[in-house]
Design an enzyme around this catalytic site. Structure first.
Site, PDB file in Angstrom:
ATOM      1  N   THR A  82       0.823  -1.212   0.000  1.00 34.73           N
ATOM      2  CA  THR A  82       0.000   0.000   0.000  1.00 34.73           C
ATOM      3  C   THR A  82       0.853   1.256   0.000  1.00 34.73           C
ATOM      4  O   THR A  82       0.459   2.285  -0.552  1.00 34.73           O
ATOM      5  CB  THR A  82      -0.928  -0.021   1.230  1.00 34.73           C
ATOM      6  OG1 THR A  82      -1.807  -1.124   1.083  1.00 34.73           O
ATOM      7  CG2 THR A  82      -1.726   1.247   1.373  1.00 34.73           C
ATOM      8  N   SER A  98       1.479  -7.581  -0.787  1.00 36.14           N
ATOM      9  CA  SER A  98       2.201  -8.575   0.021  1.00 36.14           C
ATOM     10  C   SER A  98       1.361  -9.777   0.403  1.00 36.14           C
ATOM     11  O   SER A  98       1.893 -10.759   0.909  1.00 36.14           O
ATOM     12  CB  SER A  98       2.795  -7.928   1.270  1.00 36.14           C
ATOM     13  OG  SER A  98       1.830  -7.780   2.283  1.00 36.14           O
ATOM     14  N   THR A 113       1.559  -4.411   4.248  1.00 34.66           N
ATOM     15  CA  THR A 113       1.389  -4.695   5.673  1.00 34.66           C
ATOM     16  C   THR A 113       0.808  -6.084   5.947  1.00 34.66           C
ATOM     17  O   THR A 113       0.920  -6.585   7.061  1.00 34.66           O
ATOM     18  CB  THR A 113       0.475  -3.640   6.328  1.00 34.66           C
ATOM     19  OG1 THR A 113      -0.805  -3.684   5.706  1.00 34.66           O
ATOM     20  CG2 THR A 113       1.064  -2.243   6.227  1.00 34.66           C
TER      21      THR A 113
HETATM   22  N1  ASP Z   1      -2.720  -5.633   0.768  1.00 40.50           N
HETATM   23  C1  ASP Z   1      -1.672  -4.669   1.043  1.00 40.50           C
HETATM   24  C2  ASP Z   1      -0.349  -5.419   1.085  1.00 40.50           C
HETATM   25  O1  ASP Z   1      -0.135  -6.139   2.006  1.00 40.50           O
HETATM   26  C3  ASP Z   1      -1.969  -4.005   2.335  1.00 40.50           C
HETATM   27  C4  ASP Z   1      -0.951  -2.981   2.774  1.00 40.50           C
HETATM   28  O2  ASP Z   1       0.145  -2.854   2.303  1.00 40.50           O
HETATM   29  O3  ASP Z   1      -1.313  -2.261   3.746  1.00 40.50           O
HETATM   30  O4  ASP Z   1       0.460  -5.258   0.191  1.00 40.50           O
END
Ligand code: ASP
Length: 313
Positions: free
Chosen positions: A16, A62, A95
């Site tokens: 993100t 991720s 995340t």
């Molecule tokens: N779905 C995203 C990831 O994990 C969520 C984020 O980065 O906050 O790449």
């Protein structure tokens, strides 16, 4: 003339923090992993007297993290850490699996410098973007922290051993549970709250180059109404290890436990973690399956994979 300023290397993997949305008010419907890590660094107002180099190691959400990327990331960390002019390394990461990558790197790569993972809960285009602050903080921790893998997020520094994503939306989405954070970051200065942890490592050489050769370990959860069928399916499918996310202080539904014991008799390694959000399993008297102590189910899965690595990969 060559710069004498310390170098921090920022490795980008997507997430993100590199995401974009159609409007600045859109914090939920965005596409992760759209902007390059060089762009994210260039967008920072200041980088506290350090020279920042970047490398795009991967570019994805991720949730799709894979073993080949983990191995490549570990190799790039080792490479940059061996350069004397590099004082620390930052990894920008989605995340969703950040805590898994942090634990994996902490258990695999022996680096004598700080390795700081960070990310964001809002895309880069958001009017409330938290990525720039988190990235600037992570760079500060890379210059001020001690050797080892940590996570810098929302003004806190968490040890790889303790960090968990605890919220799907809030900006302050990570916590260290009972252990508490390692440090706070206040206006670019790190204030330590407790001692920096050390971690045994297995070394990158232990990881098979072919990611499909990594041991297959799956997680099953003990729940009301659980039965052992899923364990039988996994055993028949050839898994080498099973982590059970047990209830409370490591208790497992009798039917599931029976299936796990049968799986162990078939040569499958089993490790029992707790599905409680904080704390670990205390005591191991008369337990049918081995305890993972205070490892979370996803950490226990990594641990079991590392234990089951073929010798001399
Ligand atoms: N779905 C995203 C990831 O994990 C969520 C984020 O980065 O906050 O790449």
């Amino acid at each position: 003339m060559q710069s004498k300023a310390p170098i921090v290397v920022v490795l980008g993997t997507g997430g993100t923090i590199a995401g974009i949305a159609a409007t600045p008010t859109d914090h939920v419907d965005y596409k992760a992993a759209q902007l390059g890590v060089a762009y994210l660094v260039a967008a920072l107002a200041a980088t506290a007297g350090v020279v920042v180099e970047t490398e795009q190691v991967a570019q994805f959400d991720s949730k799709d993290m894979d073993f080949a990327t983990w191995r490549r990331l570990a190799q790039r960390l080792e490479h940059y850490a061996s350069r004397p002019e590099v004082v620390g390394i930052v990894v920008t990461h989605g995340t969703d699996t950040l805590e898994e990558t942090a634990y994996f790197l902490a258990r695999v790569v022996a680096v004598a410098k700080p390795v700081v993972l960070t990310g964001a809960m809002r895309p880069a285009t958001s009017s409330e973007a938290d990525g720039p602050r988190n990235l600037a903080d992570a760079i500060a921790v890379a210059t001020q922290g001690e050797a080892g893998v940590v996570v810098a997020f929302a003004g806190w520094v968490h040890a790889a051993r303790d960090v968990r994503k605890i919220h799907p939306y809030r900006l302050d989405a990570f916590a260290s549970g009972d252990a508490g954070p390692l440090a706070r970051i206040e206006k670019g200065r790190m204030r330590a709250l407790r001692g920096w942890p050390t971690q045994d490592t297995v070394g990158i050489g232990a990881l098979p180059a072919d990611a499909s050769a990594w041991p297959r370990v799956e997680i099953v959860t003990s729940t009301a109404g659980a039965n052992g069928r899923i364990v039988k399916v996994l055993a028949d499918a050839g898994v080498q290890g099973i982590v059970v996310a047990a209830t409370g202080n490591g208790t497992v539904h009798a039917a599931l436990e029976l299936a796990l014991v049968e799986a162990m008799q078939r040569g499958i390694a089993v490790l029992r973690s707790t599905r409680c959000l904080e704390g670990g399993i205390v005591g191991d008297a008369a337990d049918a399956t081995p305890s993972a102590g205070d490892l979370t189910p996803v950490q226990a899965r990594i641990e079991l994979m590392l234990r089951l690595l073929p010798p001399g990969a």
